[in-house]
Design an enzyme around this catalytic site. Structure first.
Site, short mmCIF file in Angstrom:
data_model
loop_
_atom_site.label_atom_id
_atom_site.label_comp_id
_atom_site.label_asym_id
_atom_site.label_seq_id
_atom_site.Cartn_x
_atom_site.Cartn_y
_atom_site.Cartn_z
N LYS A 52 -31.68 18.86 -88.00
CA LYS A 52 -31.88 20.20 -87.43
C LYS A 52 -31.69 21.29 -88.48
CE LYS A 52 -28.60 19.98 -84.34
NZ LYS A 52 -28.00 18.66 -84.64
N ARG B 157 -18.46 17.25 -95.79
CA ARG B 157 -17.88 17.98 -94.66
C ARG B 157 -16.69 17.20 -94.12
NH1 ARG B 157 -22.57 19.95 -90.55
NH2 ARG B 157 -20.98 19.30 -89.07
N ARG C 151 -18.21 12.75 -82.56
CA ARG C 151 -19.24 13.78 -82.39
C ARG C 151 -20.44 13.22 -81.64
NH1 ARG C 151 -20.10 15.24 -88.33
NH2 ARG C 151 -21.72 16.66 -87.62
N ARG D 107 -25.39 23.82 -77.08
CA ARG D 107 -24.89 22.45 -77.11
C ARG D 107 -24.36 22.00 -75.77
NH1 ARG D 107 -23.56 22.35 -82.96
NH2 ARG D 107 -23.12 20.22 -83.61
N ARG E 186 -23.84 12.33 -96.17
CA ARG E 186 -24.24 13.73 -96.36
C ARG E 186 -23.25 14.50 -97.24
NH1 ARG E 186 -25.53 17.36 -91.17
NH2 ARG E 186 -23.36 16.95 -90.62
P1 AMP Z 1 -22.77 21.45 -86.82
O1 AMP Z 1 -22.72 22.01 -88.19
O2 AMP Z 1 -23.86 22.01 -85.97
O3 AMP Z 1 -22.75 19.94 -86.81
O4 AMP Z 1 -21.40 21.91 -86.12
C1 AMP Z 1 -20.15 21.52 -86.63
C2 AMP Z 1 -19.07 21.66 -85.57
O5 AMP Z 1 -18.96 23.03 -85.18
C3 AMP Z 1 -19.33 20.91 -84.27
O6 AMP Z 1 -18.94 19.55 -84.33
C4 AMP Z 1 -18.46 21.72 -83.32
O7 AMP Z 1 -17.09 21.41 -83.49
C5 AMP Z 1 -18.68 23.15 -83.80
N1 AMP Z 1 -19.85 23.77 -83.15
C6 AMP Z 1 -21.01 24.18 -83.74
N2 AMP Z 1 -21.86 24.70 -82.86
C7 AMP Z 1 -21.23 24.63 -81.65
C8 AMP Z 1 -21.60 24.99 -80.33
N3 AMP Z 1 -22.81 25.54 -80.06
N4 AMP Z 1 -20.71 24.76 -79.34
C9 AMP Z 1 -19.50 24.22 -79.58
N5 AMP Z 1 -19.08 23.84 -80.80
C10 AMP Z 1 -19.94 24.05 -81.84
#
Ligand code: AMP
Length: 230
Positions: free
Chosen positions: A9, A164, A175, A84, A121
């Site tokens: 994404k 990360r 996750r 989400r 990653r």
């Molecule tokens: P991502 O970089 O999109 O994988 O997001 C990393 C982490 O940020 C996720 O595992 C959540 O802990 C938090 N996070 C990001 N976007 C959201 C969202 N829309 N709702 C809730 N938690 C989020």
């Protein structure tokens, strides 16, 4: 941009945003910036993110609402990592009242491939770019068994390259579990809409981008140039 963690994404959102000259709004990046800046939201978010859990709908909806109201998002934006949950999706529908309908693209990738991608990653510690992702075709879906290579420094900004903290195998599994429980229902939430598209995320990055461009064109959002990466 819907899809599980590791579906691509962020990579696709970044490419599309650059091509169309609109902002990429990545909630994960916004939170990681807040963590680095040491804000109160960042401090609280870090605890949840390191466990693979979600930040509350209330906080996330507030962040996105503020971001989408900024001047640079008037002509459009690419959302990465939001919504989400069903609560976030209904809030987004409310935010979109009076604006063009959102195009929803679900990037589909099998679980084993997601785990493989996430475990390898690497991102830039400074600008947040995914340096393993195929900005230059380094990591192509379908390169089964080929270890992706990450450069020593970020090609965009020269920043240092790190993993990360939530990309280790235990947190990745959590996750994915939370994705299935909380985010996958959004596919059903959106599937009936004429602007919903499902894309095979196992294809090479350029093919995924081409499918995305075709979806946008079909939805009447205009033509996206397919050539070039940036
Ligand atoms: P991502 O970089 O999109 O994988 O997001 C990393 C982490 O940020 C996720 O595992 C959540 O802990 C938090 N996070 C990001 N976007 C959201 C969202 N829309 N709702 C809730 N938690 C989020």
């Amino acid at each position: 941009m819907l899809g599980p963690p590791g579906a691509g994404k962020g990579t696709q959102a970044g490419r599309l945003a650059r091509l169309r000259g609109i902002p990429k709004v990545s909630t994960g990046e916004i939170l990681r910036d807040a963590v680095q800046a040491g804000t109160e939201i960042g401090r609280q978010a870090k605890i949840l993110m390191d466990r693979g859990e979600f930040v509350s709908d209330e906080v996330m909806i507030g962040i996105v609402k503020e971001r989408l109201n900024r001047e640079d998002a008037v002509e459009g934006f690419v959302l990465d990592g939001f919504p989400r949950t069903v609560g976030q999706a209904t809030a987004l529908d409310t935010m979109m009242n009076g604006r063009s309908p959102i195009l929803v693209v679900d990037i589909v990738v099998p679980e084993a491939e997601l785990v493989r991608r996430l475990a390898s990653r690497m991102i830039c510690n400074d600008c947040g770019a995914d340096v393993t992702a195929a900005a230059d075709g380094a990591r192509m879906a379908g390169d089964e068994g080929t270890a992706p290579t990450a450069p020593a420094r970020c090609r965009k900004c020269g920043g240092s390259v790190v993993q990360r903290t939530d990309d280790n195998v235990a947190v990745v599994r959590e996750r994915l579990k939370i994705y299935h429980r909380q985010t996958e229902p959004l596919v059903e939430y959106y599937r009936g809409r004429p602007t919903f598209w499902s894309i095979d995320g196992l294809q090479p990055t350029d093919r995924v981008a081409a499918d995305l461009a075709a979806a946008i064109e079909a939805a009447g959002h205009g033509t996206v140039a397919l050539g070039g990466q940036r």
